[in-house]
Design an enzyme around this catalytic site. Structure first.
Site, mmCIF file in Angstrom:
data_model
loop_
_atom_site.group_PDB
_atom_site.id
_atom_site.type_symbol
_atom_site.label_atom_id
_atom_site.label_comp_id
_atom_site.label_asym_id
_atom_site.label_seq_id
_atom_site.Cartn_x
_atom_site.Cartn_y
_atom_site.Cartn_z
ATOM 1 N N GLU A 146 0.890 -1.164 0.000
ATOM 2 C CA GLU A 146 0.000 0.000 0.000
ATOM 3 C C GLU A 146 0.924 1.209 0.000
ATOM 4 O O GLU A 146 1.587 1.483 0.991
ATOM 5 C CB GLU A 146 -0.913 -0.031 1.224
ATOM 6 C CG GLU A 146 -2.160 0.808 1.045
ATOM 7 C CD GLU A 146 -1.991 2.227 1.554
ATOM 8 O OE1 GLU A 146 -1.605 3.101 0.734
ATOM 9 O OE2 GLU A 146 -2.236 2.457 2.739
ATOM 10 N N GLU A 164 4.608 12.977 -4.632
ATOM 11 C CA GLU A 164 3.899 12.977 -3.363
ATOM 12 C C GLU A 164 4.658 13.851 -2.362
ATOM 13 O O GLU A 164 5.821 13.608 -2.065
ATOM 14 C CB GLU A 164 3.801 11.547 -2.833
ATOM 15 C CG GLU A 164 2.981 11.466 -1.582
ATOM 16 C CD GLU A 164 2.734 10.035 -1.130
ATOM 17 O OE1 GLU A 164 3.682 9.236 -1.164
ATOM 18 O OE2 GLU A 164 1.598 9.731 -0.749
HETATM 19 P P1 NAI Z 1 9.286 4.866 3.998
HETATM 20 O O1 NAI Z 1 8.641 4.133 2.880
HETATM 21 O O2 NAI Z 1 10.752 5.018 4.005
HETATM 22 O O3 NAI Z 1 8.918 4.150 5.386
HETATM 23 C C1 NAI Z 1 7.794 3.317 5.602
HETATM 24 C C2 NAI Z 1 8.220 2.094 6.433
HETATM 25 O O4 NAI Z 1 9.140 1.297 5.690
HETATM 26 C C3 NAI Z 1 8.948 2.454 7.728
HETATM 27 O O5 NAI Z 1 8.589 1.537 8.733
HETATM 28 C C4 NAI Z 1 10.401 2.273 7.345
HETATM 29 O O6 NAI Z 1 11.232 2.017 8.438
HETATM 30 C C5 NAI Z 1 10.320 1.080 6.428
HETATM 31 N N1 NAI Z 1 11.443 0.942 5.505
HETATM 32 C C6 NAI Z 1 12.223 1.919 4.964
HETATM 33 N N2 NAI Z 1 13.168 1.386 4.174
HETATM 34 C C7 NAI Z 1 12.992 0.045 4.186
HETATM 35 C C8 NAI Z 1 13.650 -1.054 3.563
HETATM 36 N N3 NAI Z 1 14.692 -0.881 2.757
HETATM 37 N N4 NAI Z 1 13.203 -2.306 3.803
HETATM 38 C C9 NAI Z 1 12.141 -2.501 4.604
HETATM 39 N N5 NAI Z 1 11.486 -1.513 5.241
HETATM 40 C C10 NAI Z 1 11.887 -0.247 5.029
HETATM 41 O O7 NAI Z 1 8.621 6.256 4.144
HETATM 42 P P2 NAI Z 1 9.322 7.564 4.777
HETATM 43 O O8 NAI Z 1 10.734 7.701 4.335
HETATM 44 O O9 NAI Z 1 9.105 7.571 6.208
HETATM 45 O O10 NAI Z 1 8.467 8.682 4.098
HETATM 46 C C11 NAI Z 1 8.869 9.211 2.859
HETATM 47 C C12 NAI Z 1 7.705 9.402 1.954
HETATM 48 O O11 NAI Z 1 6.979 8.176 1.768
HETATM 49 C C13 NAI Z 1 6.658 10.353 2.447
HETATM 50 O O12 NAI Z 1 7.018 11.661 2.248
HETATM 51 C C14 NAI Z 1 5.490 9.913 1.602
HETATM 52 O O13 NAI Z 1 5.617 10.442 0.320
HETATM 53 C C15 NAI Z 1 5.617 8.428 1.552
HETATM 54 N N6 NAI Z 1 4.830 7.738 2.584
HETATM 55 C C16 NAI Z 1 3.645 7.147 2.233
HETATM 56 C C17 NAI Z 1 2.863 6.569 3.215
HETATM 57 C C18 NAI Z 1 1.579 5.926 2.933
HETATM 58 O O14 NAI Z 1 0.741 5.837 3.827
HETATM 59 N N7 NAI Z 1 1.336 5.418 1.738
HETATM 60 C C19 NAI Z 1 3.252 6.604 4.613
HETATM 61 C C20 NAI Z 1 4.537 7.182 4.867
HETATM 62 C C21 NAI Z 1 5.268 7.735 3.867
#
Ligand code: NAI
Ligand code: MG
Length: 483
Positions: A251, A384
């Protein structure tokens, strides 16, 4: 407020293997709320082992569907009983207004556990007519150990969206909350055990994505990964999970269009467009961040939206009057401000907002921002932002609205505002999005599936069918009826 600081593995608090910790901050002040034990690969190993042991133990496997349902219902009751505390922790950790955490997030989390509690004893296979002297039937079995990786925008809700259906279907879970907001997920682990969920059935490992998250995705002892987060990380997760062919659900992000036709109820549309982008500080994957407005009402609409934006009180998230809380982290604040700069330099018209602000000289706050005259090619129309930044652009007619709405790599959600029922349904059919809201926005229910088209991911959270698909696997059994 009791702040959890250790890992929740095998039904107890434990320290991380290496003893390392990381600071968790309150974004409304920037102050450190707690130093939390940091899970790394060795800790993920331990959590997966605990989950595997719990999954095969008769305590969980032979518990029976009615009792599993009762356990989840008891957990819902416990969450409800602790709602004030959980909402307070959530607000301190995430920066969202307390009234949102307490009045929107917490009730929906409770409802979510009750909905999936009701599913636990309604999962069954089928008998299938096949050729020949055979009885054929299917068994719906749990997938096994589910690794759930969640973001920081709705920390407890996102945990519930994964944990409730996974447990209802009989799986064991290792949950990795976002490093920015690990606190309520940890408390959820403790409450589950308190509700009687056997130790090891739900484990919570706070840590970073590149270490703890990646270890979970690669782990051969994990059968499925349920991920919510950014599109780039979703791609990495899918690639990494392919080594062990885990079942993956993603998602991801969005750039959702909210489309306003000239025949709409204007007041309602302005309100809907405003909450669509400013609710949750715009840190909402389904945020209506592209607002498309029919040319004949465009100028009026931009003016009304701007005045609504200006009425969004930025302030201490614990204050009742606050409508816009703190951006989750300094890093995210910088990201939002850099998009404001990009919008300006690409020639969009900054109508209001776009400024960093503070509460008593502290915190990561930004004012509600409206850009008008945005063009589809601009970065603020395509990428985004994940902050309270609206990109408004005009359109000419239905065809143009649909073309512009679909002009994105994403396809998470879409909104449409019109009194013409045919136009509304035509839009709903032609827009490429997993959710369409007609004359409303940001509606969610445990019973209604939610997820993306295109690069917003695949498979669905919520809903009975989606949960079955995601958290069970089907076994076909053949029985010879003659010898
Ligand atoms: P992210 O995608 O990096 O983090 C989401 C989760 O994935 C966190 O628990 C993080 O620790 C984990 N994660 C990060 N790298 C990973 C890897 N290589 N392997 C496994 N797990 C990993 O999101 P981030 O950096 O916090 O936010 C950046 C952007 O992502 C936001 O500005 C937004 O654009 C988007 N985002 C979208 C969300 C949604 O609900 N669809 C929620 C949060 C962020
Ligand atoms: Mg925090």
């Amino acid at each position: 407020m009791q702040i959890p600081t250790r890992l929740w593995i095998g039904g107890e608090w434990v320290d991380s293997d290496e003893g390392s910790t990381f600071p968790v901050r309150n974004p409304a002040s920037g102050d450190v709320l707690a130093e939390v034990q940091e899970a790394r690969a060795a800790d993920v190993d331990r959590a997966v082992a605990a989950a595997r042991a719990a999954f095969v133990a008769s305590e969980w496997r032979d518990i029976g569907p009615h009792e599993r349902s009762a356990l989840l219902w008891r957990l819902a009751d416990l969450i409800e009983a602790n709602a004030d505390e959980l909402a307070t922790i959530e607000t301190h950790d995430n920066g969202k207004p307390y009234f949102e955490a307490r009045r929107i997030d917490l009730p929906s989390v409770v409802e979510n556990f009750r909905y999936f509690a009701g599913m636990a004893d309604k999962i069954h296979g089928a008998t299938i007519p096949v050729s020949g002297p055979f009885l054929n039937y299917t068994l719906r079995e749990p997938v096994g150990v589910v690794g759930a990786i969640i973001p920081w925008n709705f920390p407890l809700s996102q945990a519930a969206w994964k944990v409730a259906p996974a447990l209802a279907c009989g799986n064991a879970v290792v949950l990795k909350p976002a490093e920015q907001t690990p606190l309520t997920a940890l408390r959820l682990g403790e409450l589950a055990t308190q509700a009687g969920v056997p130790p090891g059935v739900l484990n919570v490992v706070p840590g970073f994505g590149e270490t703890a998250g990646a270890a979970l995705v690669r782990h051969p002892g994990v059968d499925a990964i349920a991920f919510t987060g950014s599109t780039p990380v979703g791609k990495t997760v899918m690639r990494e999970a392919s080594e062990t062919l885990k079942k993956v659900s993603l998602e991801l992000g969005g750039k959702s269009p909210n489309v306003v036709f000239a025949d709409a109820d204007l007041k309602a549309a302005v309100r809907g467009a405003s909450t669509g982008i400013f609710y949750g500080k715009g840190e909402v994957c389904a945020a209506g961040s592209r607002i498309l407005v029919e040319r004949s009402i465009y100028d009026d609409f931009v003016g009304e939206l701007a005045s609504r934006a200006e009425s969004m009180t930025v302030g201490d998230p614990m204050e009742k009057t606050t409508r816009l809380g703190a951006i989750v982290s300094e890093e995210q604040l910088e990201r939002v401000l850099s998009y404001v700069e990009a919008g300006k330099s690409e020639g969009a018209r900054l109508v209001t907002g776009g400024e960093r602000t503070d509460v008593n000289g502290k915190g990561y706050f930004v004012t509600a921002t409206v850009f008008a005259d945005v063009e589809s090619t601009m970065r603020i129309a395509q990428e985004e932002i994940f902050g309270p930044v609206a990109a408004v652009m005009p359109f000419e007619d239905v065809d143009d609205a649909i073309a512009k709405a679909n002009d994105t790599i994403y396809g998470l959600a879409a909104g449409v505002w019109t009194r013409d029922v045919g136009k509304a349904h035509r839009f709903a059919r032609e827009v490429q999005a997993g959710t369409v809201w007609i004359n409303t926005y940001n509606r969610y229910d445990s019973a209604s599936p939610f997820g993306g088209y295109k690069q917003s991911g695949f498979s669905r959270d919520l809903g009975y069918e989606a949960a079955l698909d995601k958290y069970t696997q089907t076994k076909s059994v053949w029985v010879a009826l003659d010898d």
